[in-house]
Design an enzyme around this catalytic site. Sequence first.
Site, PDB file in Angstrom:
ATOM      1  N   ASP A  83       0.859  -1.181   0.000  1.00  0.00           N
ATOM      2  CA  ASP A  83       0.000   0.000   0.000  1.00  0.00           C
ATOM      3  C   ASP A  83       0.894   1.230   0.000  1.00  0.00           C
ATOM      4  OD1 ASP A  83      -2.978   0.922   0.432  1.00  0.00           O
ATOM      5  OD2 ASP A  83      -1.757   2.225   1.694  1.00  0.00           O
ATOM      6  N   GLU A 128       0.675   5.761   0.259  1.00  0.00           N
ATOM      7  CA  GLU A 128      -0.085   6.992   0.433  1.00  0.00           C
ATOM      8  C   GLU A 128       0.526   8.033  -0.490  1.00  0.00           C
ATOM      9  OE1 GLU A 128      -2.818   6.940   2.125  1.00  0.00           O
ATOM     10  OE2 GLU A 128      -2.441   4.944   2.955  1.00  0.00           O
ATOM     11  N   HIS A 181      -5.537   4.274   6.483  1.00  0.00           N
ATOM     12  CA  HIS A 181      -4.906   5.218   5.562  1.00  0.00           C
ATOM     13  C   HIS A 181      -3.451   5.498   5.931  1.00  0.00           C
ATOM     14  CE1 HIS A 181      -8.498   5.876   3.230  1.00  0.00           C
ATOM     15  NE2 HIS A 181      -9.173   6.158   4.322  1.00  0.00           N
ATOM     16  N   ASP A 186      -2.461  -0.576   6.133  1.00  0.00           N
ATOM     17  CA  ASP A 186      -3.418  -0.922   5.078  1.00  0.00           C
ATOM     18  C   ASP A 186      -2.944  -2.125   4.268  1.00  0.00           C
ATOM     19  OD1 ASP A 186      -5.154   1.035   5.840  1.00  0.00           O
ATOM     20  OD2 ASP A 186      -4.857   2.326   4.096  1.00  0.00           O
TER      21      ASP A 186
END
Length: 233
Positions: free
Chosen positions: A9, A11, A147, A152
């Site tokens: 994952d 961001e 998040h 995640d």
Amino acid sequence: MINRYVALDIETTGLNPAVDRIIEVGMARVEDGQITQKYSTLVYPGISVSERITELTGIHNEELTGKPRIEDIIGEITEFIGDWPVLGHNVIFDFSFLKKAAVNNGLTINDDGIDTLKLARRILPEVEHKSLSFLCQYFNIDPGRSHRAYDDAVSASLLYAKLEEIKPDDEGFSNTTKLVYTVKKDSPITLPQKRYLAALVEKHNIKLEIPMEEMTKSMASRQIDTIIAQYGK
């Protein structure tokens, strides 16, 4: 079930790999349902993180100062992934940003993928929402810090196991899919573009959202066109 993969994952500052930047990468090597190795780092994007992204992730601009840039760590990221499939919730999003970084630095990244979002859509058609946070609640999975990249990634791995319990014969538990994202290597902003853009900024008293030194050739071209359309030459 596919018994080894890298749960992934990231961001980012936004949704578009062409203009937005990675601010965090989280990965976990998973073998036979157990995490055997982890990777987690914040990434300095070179541009400011918006208030909306800070509200979503809890990541502030100050935290990113002094962190490695993606070009400094994309080599170790691709090495961590190696020839393992990458698993994530809407994994093409994460893959697209990493592939762009890899291509820009002359590297390749494995494109075998496992998408828990697509699996959930097939296996749980009756469930109203398919977001990772909703499905974690649905299956009583502790999402950790929602998040945030590493948490995640782990949540997506746990979701994969929960979905396999419901329908183990789904093809997603025996075969990976190819992740397709076409990207060309970025060219840096040219000296003539810098001069012209600087002149436009001075003439119209404009503050650029993206520092000029962070722009690619195509980004600079779009910025120049936008300024001319709005203010004139």
